[in-house]
Design an enzyme around this catalytic site. Structure first.
Site, PDB file in Angstrom:
ATOM      1  N   GLU A 125       0.830  -1.196   0.000  1.00 41.35           N
ATOM      2  CA  GLU A 125       0.000   0.000   0.000  1.00 41.35           C
ATOM      3  C   GLU A 125       0.869   1.253   0.000  1.00 41.35           C
ATOM      4  OE1 GLU A 125      -3.730  -1.493   2.677  1.00 41.35           O
ATOM      5  OE2 GLU A 125      -1.670  -1.956   3.224  1.00 41.35           O
TER       6      GLU A 125
ATOM      7  N   CYS B  82      -1.943   5.873  10.022  1.00 46.51           N
ATOM      8  CA  CYS B  82      -0.788   5.237  10.660  1.00 46.51           C
ATOM      9  C   CYS B  82      -1.191   3.955  11.376  1.00 46.51           C
ATOM     10  CB  CYS B  82      -0.182   6.229  11.655  1.00 46.51           C
ATOM     11  SG  CYS B  82       1.198   5.575  12.603  1.00 46.51           S
TER      12      CYS B  82
ATOM     13  N   SER C  96      10.331   5.890  16.015  1.00 45.80           N
ATOM     14  CA  SER C  96       9.039   5.460  16.542  1.00 45.80           C
ATOM     15  C   SER C  96       9.236   4.987  17.981  1.00 45.80           C
ATOM     16  CB  SER C  96       8.485   4.338  15.652  1.00 45.80           C
ATOM     17  OG  SER C  96       7.152   4.062  15.954  1.00 45.80           O
ATOM     18  N   LEU C  97       8.888   5.833  18.937  1.00 39.97           N
ATOM     19  CA  LEU C  97       9.191   5.584  20.352  1.00 39.97           C
ATOM     20  C   LEU C  97       8.096   4.764  21.026  1.00 39.97           C
ATOM     21  CD1 LEU C  97      11.220   6.202  22.625  1.00 39.97           C
ATOM     22  CD2 LEU C  97       9.928   8.322  23.065  1.00 39.97           C
TER      23      LEU C  97
END
Length: 346
Positions: free
Chosen positions: A76, A334, A215-216
């Site tokens: 995608e 997301c 990305s935490l």
């Protein structure tokens, strides 16, 4: 072209046709003589743009493309016109013009990182994408949307399916092609990583380097190990050490993304722990209220919790933005990319 005994300008014609004019087959290469086109075909040379298998359009204008490659696998790619809800890592809203847009790009078919809040994790890792396939996604979307990169401001975010730093070599080749051939400068690209520490170090040494987002998603190791099993290999201590040593450019800030899960990682104590993690870093934070998906056992946090979390970080001097969801109704937001044909939430 050199191997075929052709002059250098033929390479430039091929380059221009592929990456700028987005010509989809050799037969359409009218700048090349027919005998040369036939020679290229007979030597096995072919152009293979990803096939637009499905296209889903959101009420907010976002488009989720399901693109199929020659082996039948699909990924995608998401087109976000008129702003990206902070996808570029600065939390800013683009101006109300179709001439500005963001494309969210996949780097793998599926993903091996297994983040517990992400629908892509349910696919597992099926294969890496080649550099050509990564670039091909962007060319296919630009062609379908009839956009000229020389007349439009196009941002790229490598935040689709997959972990770019686990397909590092192909990702780097794709970035170089995009900057030098397609004409999208690396300053308009952002790559997000779950925290592949050795590759963060390698990434910092690149001559052509997009902006970095980490990305935490958790404020301590215990929570992060449960949400992101990759933390068992690279702890927060190792990750934050790599972040502190990363060679930021003048005026550049490192972006940290934090998906807020209701009752899991969205407390004021979590926010205070994030402040401690980022202390002394030239950083900014994008907060993302979790986007729901089937088979994922989490809930979207209360908006008041999101705002309270944001305020604690702002009060500590950390620029913090709440990313607006784009394409949530078509599973394009997301954490929602799973090659699904669902277009509304149940």
């Amino acid at each position: 072209m050199e191997r075929l005994g052709q002059p250098a300008y033929r390479s430039r014609q091929l380059w221009q046709g592929l990456y700028r004019d987005r010509i989809a087959s050799l037969d359409q290469f009218t700048t090349l003589p027919i005998p040369l086109r036939e020679e290229l075909k007979s030597s096995g040379w072919a152009i293979a743009f990803p096939f637009v298998q499905k296209r889903f359009t959101s009420t907010d204008g976002t488009v989720r493309y399901l693109l199929q490659f020659s082996d039948g696998q699909s990924v995608e790619t998401v087109w976000m016109p008129e702003g990206d809800g902070g996808e570029q890592g600065d939390g800013s809203e683009d101006g109300p013009s179709y001439d500005r847009a963001t494309i969210c790009v996949s780097s793998q078919v599926g993903c091996a990182v297994d983040c517990q809040f992400c629908m892509t994790a349910l696919l597992g890792l099926l294969r890496n994408l080649s550099a050509g396939e990564i670039v091909g996604q962007i060319l296919a979307v630009l062609k379908d949307e009839n956009v000229d990169v020389e007349k439009s401001r196009i941002n790229l975010v490598f935040m689709g399916q997959g972990e770019p730093f686990l397909n590092f070599d192909n990702f780097v080749k794709a970035v170089t092609l995009l900057a030098e051939a397609v004409g999208i400068p690396e300053s308009r690209m952002t790559v997000s990583t779950s925290g592949i520490v050795p590759r963060i170090v390698d990434f910092g040494q690149l001559a052509i380097r997009p902006k970095l987002a980490i990305s935490l998603n958790a404020s301590n190791d215990e929570s992060r190990r449960e949400l992101m099993p990759i933390t068992k290999k690279w702890t927060l201590e190792k990750l934050m050490s790599a972040a502190r040593e990363f060679p930021l450019r003048n005026r550049e800030r490192m972006t940290f993304e934090y998906v807020l899960l209701g009752g899991v990682n969205d407390s004021e104590q979590n926010a205070r722990e994030v402040v401690q993690l980022l202390r002394g870093l030239r950083a900014k934070v994008n907060l993302i209220a979790w986007n729901p998906g089937p088979e994922i056992p989490f809930s979207t946090p209360d908006p008041q919790h999101v705002e309270a979390f944001q305020q604690i970080l702002i009060d500590a001097g950390i620029p913090t933005f709440i990313r607006k969801p784009r394409g949530r109704d078509i599973f394009a937001a997301c954490g929602q990319l799973k090659r699904t044909e669902l277009v509304t939430l149940s």
